[in-house]
Design an enzyme around this catalytic site. Sequence first.
Site, PDB file in Angstrom:
ATOM      1  CB  CYS A 217      -0.797   0.086   1.293  1.00 41.90           C
ATOM      2  SG  CYS A 217       0.071   0.001   2.197  1.00 41.90           S
TER       3      CYS A 217
ATOM      4  CG  HIS B  87      -4.162   0.752   4.729  1.00 39.07           C
ATOM      5  ND1 HIS B  87      -3.744  -0.512   3.863  1.00 39.07           N
ATOM      6  CD2 HIS B  87      -5.133   0.539   4.417  1.00 39.07           C
ATOM      7  CE1 HIS B  87      -4.004  -0.469   2.896  1.00 39.07           C
ATOM      8  NE2 HIS B  87      -5.108  -0.022   3.916  1.00 39.07           N
TER       9      HIS B  87
END
EC number: 3.4.19.12
Lengths: 572, 754
Positions: B63, B418
Amino acid sequence: MAQGPSCASELHYYRALDHANAGFATGTYHLKDDLHLATPPPHPSEAPVVNPNPLATVPTPPTSGVKLSLVSVGQRNKLPVFTSKEKVTAPPFADGNPALAAIPTKDGLKRRKPKNNIIKSSSSFVSRVITHEASSKRLNDRNPDGLFAFANINRAFQWLDLSSKNKEEPLAKILFTKAHMLTHDINELTKSSSHIDIAMGSSAGDIIWYEPISQKYARINKNGVVSNSPVTHIKWIPGSENMFMAAHANGQLVVYDKEKEDALFTPEISNHSAEAMKASSRLPLQVLKSVNSRNQKTNPVALWKLANQKISQFAFSPDQRHLAVVLEDGSLRVMDYLKEEVLDIFRSYYGGLICVCWSPDGKYIVTGGQDDLVTIWSFPERKIVARCQGHNSWVSTVAFDPWRCDERTYRFGSVGDDCRLLLWDFSVGMLHRPRAHQASARQRTSMIASNTQHFNRHRADSASNRMRSDSQRTADTYNDYDSAVRHPVEPRARTALLPPIMSKIVGDDPICWLGFQEDSIMTSSLEGHIRTWDRPREGINDSYNGNTSSPAISTSAAGSGSGIADSAMGSL
Amino acid sequence: MGSFLRSLRRDGPPTPSVGATPAKKEPPVPPVTPLEKMLQDMGAIREDGSDKFFGMENYGNTCYCNSILQCLYYSVPFREAVVNYPTRTPIESLEAALANTLRYQNFAANLEAEALAEKQKAANAQRPGAPPNQPQKPEDKDSPEYKKKMALQTLPLLETKNNATSYGMSESLFTSLKDLFESVVASQSRIGIIRPQHFLDVLRREHEMFRTAMHQDAHEFLNLLLNEVVANVEAEASKQPEPERSLPPAESADSTELSGSSGSKTPNTTRWVHELFEGTLTSETQCLTCEKVSQRDEVFLDLSVDLEQHSSVTSCLRKFSAEEMLCERNKFHCDNCGGLQEAEKRMKIKRLPRILALHLKRFKYTEDLQRLQKLFHRVVYPYHLRLFNTTDDAEDPDRLYELYAVVVHIGGGPYHGHYVAIIKTQDRGWLLFDDEMVEPVDKNYVRNFFGDRPGLACAYVLFYQETTLEAVMKEQEQENMDLNTSVADINDSTLKQNGYPLSPGLAHVHSASQIPSPSEPARFSNLQRAPTAPPLFPHPEHADSESSPADPSTTASATPPVPPIPDIHSLPLSPKKSDSHFKKERAKEEKERKANEKEKEKQRRRDQEARIREQRREDAEIRAALEASKASKAEEDRRHSPDDTKKSSHGLSRLKRGSKSFSHRLGKDKENRVSSSSHSATPIAEHPPSRNGASESQQQLPNGQSPGSHGLHTRHTGLDEERDTLKDPKHDRSGHHGKWRSFSLKKKSFSILS
């Protein structure tokens, strides 16, 4: 300035008196009181506040930190020494409209109360009301000159008696179901020991007219029938018993009459086509309903659209003729609200503007915004005067200290998301412009030209600005009304920079409101801390003597903020 | 072509009525996502890629890469530069390639899943607006996981293939980035999911630290990527005059056009990354003894700012430039008085970048914990920004920036979590890019990541791009207008009129089925810009595909053979850096070695301690993973540390260090505290003229480069040299304590840990 997060219990400031007196006056504000309002738990019907998904895209309803409306219902005149010399000459709002002529009150002097009892209310809007069991006794026993405070926190709205011994116990507390009250105001004209008119605006758009002594209320703009976006700011119109102005987040300024019923609003403009709407949306002010409209049976009394952007705050000028409005788009719009027109549009250095106020004499407008700056604008000269640098985050409230202002020097304060309270002094003769190669100059010696010169130059300025704004506009039929002067953003190199005389962390959470009282400064914070700081006992002309008499000084003299304070420290 | 036709189904209600759309497989239509809903009123697909909204597949903790790539893609000037440099691949060849790589989903296979979804939707519909706390565990339709899964099942998947040969370049991170961008730009689907597998392959091949499946630092990746693009582009430019260069003169015509129309100071076509992201910092140091002010310039590609609780980005930037006292152990070597003196130092911005990438240092090394910690300070960031910390002689010191992208880190610490990106698109407002998922969000949503909200999500990298007040005001007028009023219509019609963006080749293939209004396609082959976008970049339009000869590798480019990996890459590298670096290293080695080693030893000890401390962390799983990577990295460090000073021939390690030192130079390692003398002791003349510059001028002159611009050119060469000399000071540092130290520490421990 590395400063710990802990808040000190004193505020020190250093003040340059004037040129003649080269010394600095100092003073210390002592923390008298720190009242912490409890944040109410969410209403059972509400979705849990904490969404487990930090990326949830559902928009969260607006809320605001604690703001206070203070009122003293006593007879004692608490007005500061220095106020506007000129009498209020402006006619009252809506003077020329017979449809809005004040209906002679049948009950004589007796104030009209709202219709519904809030305690017995079955409204789905009000969850419940908790009154103090001895509230009537407390009301009877209290010093009539004492301060009442009304405070919103989350979905609660509290009525506090700051002069009471047990002031942490509210006289009454209203819990709303979902909506948060974002703003409220007390009508100074109609207040008495038996009557207080409060208007409050909510995140749902609904407005409550509340009379605390009788615990009566009325709902205005119910379910957003007039304007369905959150009320970001609300103020009673100066000199009016019944009318107040509310700013909505959709860019509308609406005048309501507390006595009138709501009606579904349709714009009262001649050319109603979408194309025309679009074209006129470029105007700094679209009058969707004029105060001069004959149709005044129902609310709104007037409705103006300023922009598609949120209106953050507005303030009436002391002469009750002008209105300064600040918006999320970064503009400060100065209006002649009696004539329903925008006179000037200024822009922040960058980012949205958050707060605005007028100097007590109406000569200056001060704004605070997302550029971390407090900006001083001259109203008669229609130009920027100085940018005040000292906050470390966005500025949430600015206010003049009318007890510390005179014809030459002005004192104002600002609070912000940096948890700081800053005090500023300025007198026109003492402002300096940064010279190109000496940005760090701290000397406050250089002067700018005198007022009269500025005034002459301003004419030329505004003429050229007008041309600029003309050329910007697209050719359409709406030119005729756009008389507003759009001022360009002044580059940094050409604008005076003012340091604070005091900068102090006053809490652990962002400060969202600031008020000056005769004997104190008050702040309130996001999480419900209401702090009262006693003014220095000595007058402003006492300088060092006052200091040494106070035992608190020596312990925390280093606590003062940046800028001028440093040099003052050196001179001490 | 059937696959393209099927894409129409994804375009939403306005288009499916097009006659050519086969009415097959309609029943299992998945629910319309918010993104599709928003795109319903879009006109024809534009050629510049500004109206493509592709998610990116996550291959396990990638990510960091996805969020940064999205931010870069939506920078109009950067995207255009990548797509157009060295030349734009003709759309026909891309389409041919895409016909193979754009894969539409087999809806039948997903039928079951969708049926399930429908069922759940029905179940959810019974309680509209119900809080998501219902114990319906299996699949929460509002959860990002579910949305991503659905996206993967239903949206077209776009693979990229190495197309480097058609660019006339050897494969590099830049070419694979260009592959990605070009594929999206040329895609006939407006939405979909791109699979950056190939990009990651190249990245991992060349950078060891990204080979693990570990969480990586997005800012570090951004810095590496930009540096890598610079290096790749410059390397290619320097080797272009080679005889076997397969590119026809069209390319050089293009590059002259590039230089001509870019209108900026440099005629060097390879400098577009610099022109966008690069700014100059000046550090002014005033010796308090002799009061002499010495200045030194450094370039940066992004700024890393320290954070304070309850502050703003404005304030962090001002703090960045606040005066700093150099005293005690941290004294300044003054040339004038000769010796270590107390001094006052400040960093100011002398040249403002056009894109300001601001890295909020949320991961701070804490001495007492001996490790990085995430700071959850509330740091507010405005939608617009100007810089207060400019020098007095800076050009355009009041430049206005607008926030256009935010990279958000979600998680409690630096080693896991994330990343997502929230990006302002040209005319579709703000979108949330969360790997495969793309969702429109409210403008206010951008403000949810100041750091004070529950959920551990904080803004980590902010991208501000230059704009003008006029553009801002125009945009503000458009904002919050009811979308069903005339504005939207007007927008649409303008799009259709002059925005008919299909290049000839594209048009004849698809217009019949693709475009609902069979109006005569306008011949605009140049790139479109949305009317609301500020005139950001007088960027060169790509050469007209009509005028430029067909690309030699139109069809071959679709699936070129993957070249043998290591050799290819090490060859094209410009020898410039390594050479000068090498020489300089040698020249300096003796002088530096002591300080250097001392510093290294210190760092190592610190790292060792940090590692020991780390072991005590409660989180066993993370610890285990960390340990593994730390061990390997530490070993690698140990292995490489001798190289750092001696060896500079091995392609991989040299590259890596180059980028690191670059990143040090770029705004992190701020001050040459003891070495102002050593710095001046390495006069520019000592360095041979950069081979890069020389070869570039060789390349340019035959292409009709004017002597005037050649002069400019050499000026830049000089600048390069200057920067090379600037690289050194970091080696001189020997354990001073200052505000920058935490950062270098951070860098250190980061590379160890990740």
